[in-house]
Design an enzyme around this catalytic site. Sequence first.
Site, mmCIF file in Angstrom:
data_model
loop_
_atom_site.group_PDB
_atom_site.id
_atom_site.type_symbol
_atom_site.label_atom_id
_atom_site.label_comp_id
_atom_site.label_asym_id
_atom_site.label_seq_id
_atom_site.Cartn_x
_atom_site.Cartn_y
_atom_site.Cartn_z
ATOM 1 N N CYS A 53 0.826 -1.218 0.000
ATOM 2 C CA CYS A 53 0.000 0.000 0.000
ATOM 3 C C CYS A 53 0.860 1.269 0.000
ATOM 4 O O CYS A 53 1.476 1.571 -1.011
ATOM 5 C CB CYS A 53 -0.991 -0.043 1.150
ATOM 6 S SG CYS A 53 -2.404 1.016 0.837
ATOM 7 N N HIS A 85 -3.650 -4.819 1.785
ATOM 8 C CA HIS A 85 -3.030 -5.032 3.105
ATOM 9 C C HIS A 85 -3.074 -6.514 3.482
ATOM 10 O O HIS A 85 -3.995 -6.939 4.179
ATOM 11 C CB HIS A 85 -3.796 -4.241 4.171
ATOM 12 C CG HIS A 85 -3.504 -2.785 4.171
ATOM 13 N ND1 HIS A 85 -2.618 -2.190 5.049
ATOM 14 C CD2 HIS A 85 -3.982 -1.796 3.396
ATOM 15 C CE1 HIS A 85 -2.571 -0.899 4.812
ATOM 16 N NE2 HIS A 85 -3.385 -0.626 3.826
ATOM 17 N N GLU A 139 -1.551 -8.039 5.641
ATOM 18 C CA GLU A 139 -1.359 -8.252 7.083
ATOM 19 C C GLU A 139 -2.650 -8.118 7.873
ATOM 20 O O GLU A 139 -2.685 -8.402 9.060
ATOM 21 C CB GLU A 139 -0.295 -7.279 7.620
ATOM 22 C CG GLU A 139 -0.739 -5.844 7.854
ATOM 23 C CD GLU A 139 -0.941 -5.014 6.574
ATOM 24 O OE1 GLU A 139 -0.819 -5.574 5.460
ATOM 25 O OE2 GLU A 139 -1.243 -3.820 6.708
HETATM 26 N N1 GLN Z 1 -3.131 6.511 0.473
HETATM 27 C C1 GLN Z 1 -1.957 6.171 1.190
HETATM 28 C C2 GLN Z 1 -0.712 6.786 0.581
HETATM 29 O O1 GLN Z 1 -0.680 7.189 -0.551
HETATM 30 C C3 GLN Z 1 -1.796 4.690 1.284
HETATM 31 C C4 GLN Z 1 -2.892 4.097 2.110
HETATM 32 C C5 GLN Z 1 -2.526 2.848 2.829
HETATM 33 O O2 GLN Z 1 -1.346 2.538 3.011
HETATM 34 N N2 GLN Z 1 -3.517 2.159 3.316
HETATM 35 O O3 GLN Z 1 0.254 6.862 1.246
#
Ligand code: GLN
Length: 198
Positions: free
Chosen positions: A79, A170, A172
């Site tokens: 992410c 995610h 995890e």
């Molecule tokens: N939108 C976040 C970013 O650009 C990422 C979101 C997340 O890690 N759940 O950093």
Amino acid sequence: MEIIGVLGLQGAVSEHVKQIKALGLEAVVIKKPEQLEQIDGLILPGGESTTMRKLIDRYDFFDPLKEFYKAGKVIFGTCAGMVLVAKELAGSEESHLGIIDISVKRNAFGRQIASFEVDLDITGLEDPFKAVFIRAPYIESAGQNVEVLAKYDGKIVAAREGNVLTCAFHPELTADTRFLQLFVEMVEEQKQKEGKVS
Ligand code: GLN
């Protein structure tokens, strides 16, 4: 036994630690650059990439992270971690570590569906994986050496190039450790290679 680090500056750190331990491996929360020497693979967790980048600079992590990559160690960005490893970011944003040949769009699924769960088919996993997306990025385009591992709604959401693995969701946040296992296998392969060289 493999020792896996989780960059512990911000974000979903403890959840990764829990999953690593569930696989019977040792987990280290990395708060100082010199700790990188202790580990075989590193997870860059989800969170907020802009904040994480600020902390990377504040705690002098930028060059050590690049060195870690150059030394052939395995890195997994989830992410916000995907945003950090990308070579390019869509729009005018400047990229960060630039260690995988992908162009990434942040918060890419729109506000209305900022968070959602889907059953995803992933290369290397036999059955679908429940993927949790939270204000997730996706990969707009990938270089020819990048292996696309999963797509959702036509968008690339998991990929690998060399020793860098990344996903927009995610892994995890569920009890399913199979995606983490893919990363651990990369770490094991790398350790074996190093063993042969020395
Ligand atoms: N939108 C976040 C970013 O650009 C990422 C979101 C997340 O890690 N759940 O950093």
